[in-house]
Design a protein around this motif. Structure first.
Motif, PDB file in Angstrom:
ATOM      1  N   ASP A   2       8.441 -11.953   0.234  1.00 49.18           N
ATOM      2  CA  ASP A   2       7.878 -10.557   0.738  1.00 49.18           C
ATOM      3  C   ASP A   2       8.536  -9.567   0.682  1.00 49.18           C
ATOM      4  OD1 ASP A   2       9.981 -11.411   2.840  1.00 49.18           O
ATOM      5  OD2 ASP A   2       9.274 -10.037   3.918  1.00 49.18           O
ATOM      6  N   PHE A   3       7.776  -8.180   0.630  1.00 52.39           N
ATOM      7  CA  PHE A   3       8.251  -7.176   1.037  1.00 52.39           C
ATOM      8  C   PHE A   3       7.516  -6.491   2.124  1.00 52.39           C
ATOM      9  CE2 PHE A   3       7.057  -2.460   0.417  1.00 52.39           C
ATOM     10  CZ  PHE A   3       8.326  -1.867   0.810  1.00 52.39           C
ATOM     11  N   ALA A   4       8.492  -6.318   3.329  1.00 57.32           N
ATOM     12  CA  ALA A   4       7.751  -6.166   4.820  1.00 57.32           C
ATOM     13  C   ALA A   4       6.708  -7.291   5.078  1.00 57.32           C
ATOM     14  CB  ALA A   4       7.401  -4.413   4.669  1.00 57.32           C
ATOM     15  N   GLU A   5       7.179  -8.215   4.929  1.00 57.14           N
ATOM     16  CA  GLU A   5       6.089  -9.492   5.523  1.00 57.14           C
ATOM     17  C   GLU A   5       4.815  -9.559   4.258  1.00 57.14           C
ATOM     18  OE1 GLU A   5       6.828 -11.951   7.301  1.00 57.14           O
ATOM     19  OE2 GLU A   5       8.701 -11.010   7.794  1.00 57.14           O
ATOM     20  N   ARG A   6       4.644  -8.841   3.414  1.00 56.59           N
ATOM     21  CA  ARG A   6       3.440  -8.938   2.509  1.00 56.59           C
ATOM     22  C   ARG A   6       3.867  -9.419   1.190  1.00 56.59           C
ATOM     23  NH1 ARG A   6      -0.765  -4.026   3.626  1.00 56.59           N
ATOM     24  NH2 ARG A   6      -1.204  -4.463   5.587  1.00 56.59           N
ATOM     25  N   TYR A   7       2.688  -9.803   0.588  1.00 57.54           N
ATOM     26  CA  TYR A   7       2.856 -10.309  -0.838  1.00 57.54           C
ATOM     27  C   TYR A   7       3.257 -11.836  -1.116  1.00 57.54           C
ATOM     28  CZ  TYR A   7       2.474  -5.058  -1.245  1.00 57.54           C
ATOM     29  OH  TYR A   7       2.049  -4.129  -0.996  1.00 57.54           O
ATOM     30  N   ARG A   8       3.699 -12.581  -0.003  1.00 60.86           N
ATOM     31  CA  ARG A   8       3.998 -13.751   0.048  1.00 60.86           C
ATOM     32  C   ARG A   8       2.836 -14.609  -0.764  1.00 60.86           C
ATOM     33  NH1 ARG A   8       8.400 -14.445   3.504  1.00 60.86           N
ATOM     34  NH2 ARG A   8       8.327 -13.323   5.422  1.00 60.86           N
ATOM     35  N   ASN A   9       1.724 -14.620  -0.692  1.00 57.93           N
ATOM     36  CA  ASN A   9       0.591 -15.066  -1.300  1.00 57.93           C
ATOM     37  C   ASN A   9       0.333 -14.830  -2.862  1.00 57.93           C
ATOM     38  OD1 ASN A   9      -0.172 -12.535  -0.181  1.00 57.93           O
ATOM     39  ND2 ASN A   9      -2.547 -13.186  -0.246  1.00 57.93           N
ATOM     40  N   LEU A  10       0.919 -14.046  -3.479  1.00 54.72           N
ATOM     41  CA  LEU A  10       0.775 -14.188  -4.772  1.00 54.72           C
ATOM     42  C   LEU A  10       1.332 -15.320  -5.480  1.00 54.72           C
ATOM     43  CD1 LEU A  10       2.425 -10.543  -5.474  1.00 54.72           C
ATOM     44  CD2 LEU A  10       0.147 -11.101  -5.843  1.00 54.72           C
ATOM     45  N   PRO A  11       0.584 -16.021  -6.451  1.00 57.24           N
ATOM     46  CA  PRO A  11       0.788 -17.172  -6.954  1.00 57.24           C
ATOM     47  C   PRO A  11       2.030 -17.379  -7.895  1.00 57.24           C
ATOM     48  CG  PRO A  11      -1.188 -16.386  -8.069  1.00 57.24           C
ATOM     49  CD  PRO A  11      -0.753 -15.333  -6.887  1.00 57.24           C
ATOM     50  N   PHE A  12       2.527 -15.988  -8.212  1.00 56.09           N
ATOM     51  CA  PHE A  12       3.814 -15.989  -9.212  1.00 56.09           C
ATOM     52  C   PHE A  12       4.663 -15.116  -8.621  1.00 56.09           C
ATOM     53  CE2 PHE A  12       0.476 -12.720  -9.839  1.00 56.09           C
ATOM     54  CZ  PHE A  12       1.198 -11.582  -9.770  1.00 56.09           C
ATOM     55  N   VAL A  13       5.978 -15.252  -9.409  1.00 52.90           N
ATOM     56  CA  VAL A  13       7.316 -14.318  -8.895  1.00 52.90           C
ATOM     57  C   VAL A  13       6.849 -13.030  -9.589  1.00 52.90           C
ATOM     58  CG1 VAL A  13       9.399 -13.781  -8.732  1.00 52.90           C
ATOM     59  CG2 VAL A  13       8.501 -16.017  -8.026  1.00 52.90           C
ATOM     60  N   GLY A  14       6.852 -11.634  -9.046  1.00 54.16           N
ATOM     61  CA  GLY A  14       6.816 -10.434  -9.814  1.00 54.16           C
ATOM     62  C   GLY A  14       7.728  -9.531  -9.092  1.00 54.16           C
ATOM     63  N   VAL A  15       7.978  -8.312 -10.003  1.00 53.85           N
ATOM     64  CA  VAL A  15       8.835  -7.185  -9.554  1.00 53.85           C
ATOM     65  C   VAL A  15       8.199  -6.434  -9.005  1.00 53.85           C
ATOM     66  CG1 VAL A  15      10.292  -5.625 -10.799  1.00 53.85           C
ATOM     67  CG2 VAL A  15      10.240  -7.709 -11.601  1.00 53.85           C
ATOM     68  N   LEU A  16       8.586  -6.039  -7.656  1.00 49.32           N
ATOM     69  CA  LEU A  16       7.887  -4.973  -6.977  1.00 49.32           C
ATOM     70  C   LEU A  16       8.037  -3.600  -7.677  1.00 49.32           C
ATOM     71  CD1 LEU A  16       6.906  -4.371  -3.985  1.00 49.32           C
ATOM     72  CD2 LEU A  16       9.393  -3.758  -3.470  1.00 49.32           C
ATOM     73  N   ARG A  17       6.942  -2.905  -7.506  1.00 56.61           N
ATOM     74  CA  ARG A  17       6.940  -1.510  -8.322  1.00 56.61           C
ATOM     75  C   ARG A  17       7.897  -0.621  -7.742  1.00 56.61           C
ATOM     76  NH1 ARG A  17       1.068   0.432  -7.582  1.00 56.61           N
ATOM     77  NH2 ARG A  17       2.306   2.485  -7.686  1.00 56.61           N
ATOM     78  N   ASP A  18       8.387   0.150  -8.315  1.00 60.30           N
ATOM     79  CA  ASP A  18       9.582   1.196  -8.079  1.00 60.30           C
ATOM     80  C   ASP A  18       9.355   2.097  -7.109  1.00 60.30           C
ATOM     81  OD1 ASP A  18      11.056   0.122 -10.143  1.00 60.30           O
ATOM     82  OD2 ASP A  18      10.707   1.838 -11.487  1.00 60.30           O
ATOM     83  N   GLU A  19       8.327   2.556  -6.893  1.00 61.51           N
ATOM     84  CA  GLU A  19       7.867   3.555  -5.798  1.00 61.51           C
ATOM     85  C   GLU A  19       7.893   2.592  -4.178  1.00 61.51           C
ATOM     86  OE1 GLU A  19       6.349   2.857  -8.570  1.00 61.51           O
ATOM     87  OE2 GLU A  19       4.145   3.390  -8.420  1.00 61.51           O
ATOM     88  N   LEU A  20       7.378   1.433  -4.295  1.00 63.81           N
ATOM     89  CA  LEU A  20       7.484   0.664  -3.092  1.00 63.81           C
ATOM     90  C   LEU A  20       9.094   0.092  -3.006  1.00 63.81           C
ATOM     91  CD1 LEU A  20       4.387  -1.654  -3.713  1.00 63.81           C
ATOM     92  CD2 LEU A  20       4.664   0.111  -1.907  1.00 63.81           C
ATOM     93  N   ALA A  21       9.747  -0.106  -3.920  1.00 60.41           N
ATOM     94  CA  ALA A  21      10.912  -0.518  -3.646  1.00 60.41           C
ATOM     95  C   ALA A  21      11.936   0.639  -3.285  1.00 60.41           C
ATOM     96  CB  ALA A  21      11.759  -1.103  -5.167  1.00 60.41           C
ATOM     97  N   ALA A  22      11.547   1.883  -3.519  1.00 57.28           N
ATOM     98  CA  ALA A  22      12.237   3.026  -3.148  1.00 57.28           C
ATOM     99  C   ALA A  22      12.077   3.201  -1.681  1.00 57.28           C
ATOM    100  CB  ALA A  22      11.705   4.273  -3.826  1.00 57.28           C
ATOM    101  N   GLN A  23      10.954   2.919  -1.158  1.00 61.16           N
ATOM    102  CA  GLN A  23      10.750   2.675   0.463  1.00 61.16           C
ATOM    103  C   GLN A  23      11.413   1.620   1.038  1.00 61.16           C
ATOM    104  OE1 GLN A  23       6.735   1.961   1.306  1.00 61.16           O
ATOM    105  NE2 GLN A  23       5.808   3.343  -0.045  1.00 61.16           N
ATOM    106  N   ALA A  24      11.668   0.640   0.081  1.00 59.84           N
ATOM    107  CA  ALA A  24      12.363  -0.598   0.857  1.00 59.84           C
ATOM    108  C   ALA A  24      13.911  -0.119   1.001  1.00 59.84           C
ATOM    109  CB  ALA A  24      12.416  -1.896  -0.043  1.00 59.84           C
ATOM    110  N   GLU A  25      14.229   0.619   0.217  1.00 57.64           N
ATOM    111  CA  GLU A  25      15.757   1.149   0.035  1.00 57.64           C
ATOM    112  C   GLU A  25      16.003   2.024   1.530  1.00 57.64           C
ATOM    113  OE1 GLU A  25      18.132   0.267  -1.770  1.00 57.64           O
ATOM    114  OE2 GLU A  25      17.166  -0.301  -3.764  1.00 57.64           O
ATOM    115  N   GLU A  26      14.857   2.882   1.718  1.00 54.81           N
ATOM    116  CA  GLU A  26      15.030   3.609   3.017  1.00 54.81           C
ATOM    117  C   GLU A  26      14.913   2.765   4.130  1.00 54.81           C
ATOM    118  OE1 GLU A  26      11.831   6.516   2.668  1.00 54.81           O
ATOM    119  OE2 GLU A  26      12.580   7.022   0.963  1.00 54.81           O
ATOM    120  N   LEU A  27      14.234   1.599   4.394  1.00 54.92           N
ATOM    121  CA  LEU A  27      14.259   0.802   5.474  1.00 54.92           C
ATOM    122  C   LEU A  27      15.694   0.103   5.733  1.00 54.92           C
ATOM    123  CD1 LEU A  27      10.751  -0.790   5.208  1.00 54.92           C
ATOM    124  CD2 LEU A  27      11.266   0.689   6.857  1.00 54.92           C
ATOM    125  N   ALA A  28      16.238  -0.023   4.751  1.00 54.65           N
ATOM    126  CA  ALA A  28      17.488  -0.770   4.533  1.00 54.65           C
ATOM    127  C   ALA A  28      18.594  -0.267   5.607  1.00 54.65           C
ATOM    128  CB  ALA A  28      18.155  -1.214   3.258  1.00 54.65           C
TER     129      ALA A  28
END
Ligand code: IMP
Ligand code: MG
Length: 190
Positions: free
Chosen positions: A164-190
């Protein structure tokens, strides 16, 4: 925008597609079945990320085995693990004298799993091993012996197939790379 696109829009690149995931999981299941044949086996899944992997892996193991789950939480909602872990849900059963295989979605720093292993070791299982779908060796801060590994991946934040990213996207059937813009938000949450 359709809801399907909204889900996949979070992904910049598919890292491991469904067929590749299932092929490797079949190999891991066969290996585990061979290794534990004639022995008692208890799979311990770490909620919530490992649920998807556990469900597919367990059906590829051709010996009788049992499953239990634990929920643990590291403090903070970001993407960096602090290594400070709380047990939110403990196992239902005793693991004393049992062959325990911990099933994890991903080993990143290794801090979460290292805490969990120490906790489980104290309960005196007959054996204790790890099966992780993914591992990011470049991020490791603590040495962990992982008996079964699905895929080594580069140092990217991944989502899907339980992750997941913030509890979402677990239901994607593949493993993918989180888009940079969203990953930047994640860094701020850390
Ligand atoms: P560790 O303690 O740093 O090894 O962190 C392990 C936990 O962090 C995993 O069980 C995941 O919940 C989470 N995690 C680490 N890397 C990722 C990632 O790339 N995507 C999603 N979750 C991740
Ligand atoms: Mg998580």
């Amino acid at each position: 925008m359709s809801s399907v696109n909204e889900l996949t829009a979070a992904v910049s690149e598919i890292l491991i597609d469904e067929d590749t995931l299932q092929g490797r999981i079949a190999e891991l299941g066969a290996e585990i079945g061979d290794d534990y044949r004639g022995r008692d086996l208890l799979l311990v899944g770490v909620l919530k990320g490992a649920v998807f992997f556990m469900a597919d892996l367990m059906r590829r193991i051709d010996i009788p085995c049992e499953v239990d789950f634990m929920a643990i939480s590291s403090y903070g909602a970001g993407i960096d693990s602090s290594g400070v872990v709380r047990i939110l849900k403990d196992l239902d059963m005793s693991i004393e004298g049992r062959n325990v295989l911990v099933v994890e979605d991903i080993i990143d720093s290794g801090l979460t799993l290292s805490y969990l292993l120490r906790n489980l070791e104290a309960r005196e299982p007959a054996s204790l091993e790890i099966c992780a779908l993914l591992t990011k060796p470049a991020r490791r801060e603590i040495d962990i012996h992982c008996r079964y590994t699905g895929f080594e991946i580069p140092n990217r934040f991944v989502i899907g197939y339980g992750l997941d990213f913030a509890e979402r996207y677990r239901n994607l059937p593949f493993v993918g790379v989180l888009r940079d813009e969203l990953a930047a938000q994640a860094e701020e949450l850390a």
